[in-house]
Design an enzyme around this catalytic site. Sequence first.
Site, PDB file in Angstrom:
ATOM      1  N   CYS A  74      40.906 105.964  62.795  1.00 34.94           N
ATOM      2  CA  CYS A  74      41.946 106.023  63.825  1.00 34.94           C
ATOM      3  C   CYS A  74      42.256 104.652  64.400  1.00 34.94           C
ATOM      4  O   CYS A  74      43.409 104.230  64.467  1.00 34.94           O
ATOM      5  CB  CYS A  74      41.533 106.977  64.935  1.00 34.94           C
ATOM      6  SG  CYS A  74      42.732 107.088  66.276  1.00 34.94           S
ATOM      7  N   CYS A  79      45.701 106.125  63.272  1.00 33.55           N
ATOM      8  CA  CYS A  79      46.562 106.448  64.411  1.00 33.55           C
ATOM      9  C   CYS A  79      47.114 105.233  65.144  1.00 33.55           C
ATOM     10  O   CYS A  79      48.319 105.163  65.426  1.00 33.55           O
ATOM     11  CB  CYS A  79      45.799 107.303  65.431  1.00 33.55           C
ATOM     12  SG  CYS A  79      44.702 108.536  64.728  1.00 33.55           S
ATOM     13  N   LYS A  82      49.329 102.776  62.965  1.00 35.84           N
ATOM     14  CA  LYS A  82      50.467 103.600  62.516  1.00 35.84           C
ATOM     15  C   LYS A  82      51.475 103.804  63.641  1.00 35.84           C
ATOM     16  O   LYS A  82      52.679 103.605  63.469  1.00 35.84           O
ATOM     17  CB  LYS A  82      49.932 104.931  61.992  1.00 35.84           C
ATOM     18  CG  LYS A  82      50.962 105.986  61.577  1.00 35.84           C
ATOM     19  CD  LYS A  82      51.431 106.887  62.703  1.00 35.84           C
ATOM     20  CE  LYS A  82      50.328 107.660  63.367  1.00 35.84           C
ATOM     21  NZ  LYS A  82      49.752 108.702  62.553  1.00 35.84           N
ATOM     22  N   TYR A 215      51.269 113.564  55.468  1.00 30.37           N
ATOM     23  CA  TYR A 215      51.829 112.965  56.678  1.00 30.37           C
ATOM     24  C   TYR A 215      51.646 111.446  56.649  1.00 30.37           C
ATOM     25  O   TYR A 215      52.502 110.702  57.156  1.00 30.37           O
ATOM     26  CB  TYR A 215      51.222 113.584  57.941  1.00 30.37           C
ATOM     27  CG  TYR A 215      49.769 113.279  58.192  1.00 30.37           C
ATOM     28  CD1 TYR A 215      49.393 112.157  58.917  1.00 30.37           C
ATOM     29  CD2 TYR A 215      48.761 114.114  57.715  1.00 30.37           C
ATOM     30  CE1 TYR A 215      48.061 111.866  59.154  1.00 30.37           C
ATOM     31  CE2 TYR A 215      47.431 113.835  57.959  1.00 30.37           C
ATOM     32  CZ  TYR A 215      47.085 112.702  58.664  1.00 30.37           C
ATOM     33  OH  TYR A 215      45.765 112.418  58.889  1.00 30.37           O
ATOM     34  N   GLU A 219      54.880 109.104  57.116  1.00 30.49           N
ATOM     35  CA  GLU A 219      54.880 108.188  58.262  1.00 30.49           C
ATOM     36  C   GLU A 219      55.037 106.740  57.805  1.00 30.49           C
ATOM     37  O   GLU A 219      55.830 105.980  58.382  1.00 30.49           O
ATOM     38  CB  GLU A 219      53.589 108.355  59.064  1.00 30.49           C
ATOM     39  CG  GLU A 219      53.525 109.670  59.825  1.00 30.49           C
ATOM     40  CD  GLU A 219      52.203 109.891  60.522  1.00 30.49           C
ATOM     41  OE1 GLU A 219      52.171 110.673  61.498  1.00 30.49           O
ATOM     42  OE2 GLU A 219      51.189 109.299  60.105  1.00 30.49           O
ATOM     43  N   HIS A 484      66.367 118.951  83.383  1.00 29.88           N
ATOM     44  CA  HIS A 484      67.637 118.590  82.746  1.00 29.88           C
ATOM     45  C   HIS A 484      68.058 117.190  83.162  1.00 29.88           C
ATOM     46  O   HIS A 484      67.918 116.817  84.325  1.00 29.88           O
ATOM     47  CB  HIS A 484      68.717 119.591  83.178  1.00 29.88           C
ATOM     48  CG  HIS A 484      70.028 119.374  82.498  1.00 29.88           C
ATOM     49  ND1 HIS A 484      70.209 119.644  81.164  1.00 29.88           N
ATOM     50  CD2 HIS A 484      71.219 118.920  82.969  1.00 29.88           C
ATOM     51  CE1 HIS A 484      71.464 119.377  80.842  1.00 29.88           C
ATOM     52  NE2 HIS A 484      72.094 118.924  81.929  1.00 29.88           N
ATOM     53  N   GLU A 489      63.522 120.643  77.474  1.00 34.74           N
ATOM     54  CA  GLU A 489      64.091 121.843  78.088  1.00 34.74           C
ATOM     55  C   GLU A 489      64.679 122.796  77.055  1.00 34.74           C
ATOM     56  O   GLU A 489      64.865 123.989  77.333  1.00 34.74           O
ATOM     57  CB  GLU A 489      65.175 121.474  79.101  1.00 34.74           C
ATOM     58  CG  GLU A 489      66.462 120.951  78.482  1.00 34.74           C
ATOM     59  CD  GLU A 489      67.585 120.777  79.498  1.00 34.74           C
ATOM     60  OE1 GLU A 489      67.750 121.676  80.350  1.00 34.74           O
ATOM     61  OE2 GLU A 489      68.289 119.749  79.430  1.00 34.74           O
TER      62      GLU A 489
END
Length: 509
Positions: A74, A79, A82, A215, A219, A484, A489
């Site tokens: 990581c 992570c 990346k 992934y 990515e 909003h 939302e």
Amino acid sequence: MAARRLWSWRKAAELRVGARGLTGKHDYDLLVIGGGSGGLACSKEAAQYDKKVAVLDYVEPSPKGTRWGLGGTCVNVGCIPKKLMHHGALLGNAIKDAKNYGWDISLPVHHDWSVMANAIQDHVKSLNWGHFVQLQDKKVKYLNFKGVFVDQHTIQGESRKGEKTRLTAENIVLAAGGRPRYPVDIPGAELGISSDDLFWLQESPGKTLVIGASYVALECAGFLTGIGLDTSLMVRSIPLRGFDQQMAHLVTDYMMSYGTRIFWKCTPVKIEKLNSGKLQVVWKNLESNVEERESFDTVMWAIGRTPVTQDLCLDKAGVQINPETRKVIVGANEETSVSHIYAIGDIAEGRPELTPPAIKAGKMLAHRLYGKSAQLMDYDNVATTVFTPLEYGCVGLSEEEAVRRHGEDSVEIYHAYYKPLELTVAQRDVTQCYVKMICLHEDDQRILGLHFIGPNAGEVIQGFALGIKCNATYSQLVSTVGIHPTCAEEVNKLNITKRSGLDATVTSC
């Protein structure tokens, strides 16, 4: 100066090993093999109970010779770099968007790989140092050793210089993680790099072919395209295996519109190095059975990851692994086939290959071992995000898995295509911005899964993950008033079901 202090501390730790006295029957109460997120979390938590704890961490260089420091995948090759490279690519697009918002910016803009890489690598090194300091502060012994089992309580550690030391522990935790997989039957495969190498390149990879559909593949191809590199992706079967396939194809649809070329249903045959230094890739189209070829500056393998179990001599301790996956078989309490040996993180069978579950599992294991806790790690409804150019966040079941478990008639799916407000003035393509909620088709309509494609998908999904963890229902969700104008939302506004066949495009506030 920091690097010099880091080296000095590491050297001193190696020289001191074995010099401390025994605590009871064994050298250590807890010995952790692997200095990644899970192993570090477990060791530091155990040390809080005044236990004698050691961490063995040794990074085998990649086939290209890439090395890195403490912190595991990581921090060093996953992570963290990346996400930073992904953010760098998003900034490039934001600069282009800025003209429509009145900013006087000369286009085209140009990206300097070395500036980005050096800044990210410096940050990663600072994290390496931070982990060393934390271990020292918590009195956890750090050993830059490669560890192998001698018996069920004994580990033999070997330094980079080949010096060997035997260590014994009452409890042992396996947290060695995984490494990128390389093909064994493709001539010239060794000419390619992996994600382990990409994040430590000093110079731009140039025109790049990413082989794989994980992934990691998507990515990396996404941010390479985003910083302006000619990038292609080769997919043998389906993208993002294990994820919701409708969402996965929306992700790849956006990537193609974004500029990433995708070679569908193709598999590499061989790679050759040309006199120019470029790599010529020959591949077969599985549908037409025709061979094609093209040259690239860099070829990156992203075809999956392999757990680091092969060199641990687990058989000498009686630790059982799954012969197909090579992962360690564990129970609900992370215990292996040997009662005092545990496994957490990517090395453990049936666990999500994600950093947060490994950290939490490591901490909870320490509490069970030394804090009289009986609480087990809950691996259900763990949220995650794929950081592609248009991000994809999800929690809970995919549509396919929900139908498999409950039957098509028992599943209700609410969905909507929406337009992020901030992308309208920028005149961006928002065709793939989409949200899908999967519910049980019953009175309370409990939410089984939530899938979101759009800007900041991880930030959106994180909040909703709590509700789904608490068995939230559709009626509870839609009774919650949204903020909003936000993308999040749109989840609270879901009202069209797939079953109805109505147009799910959001047209106004």
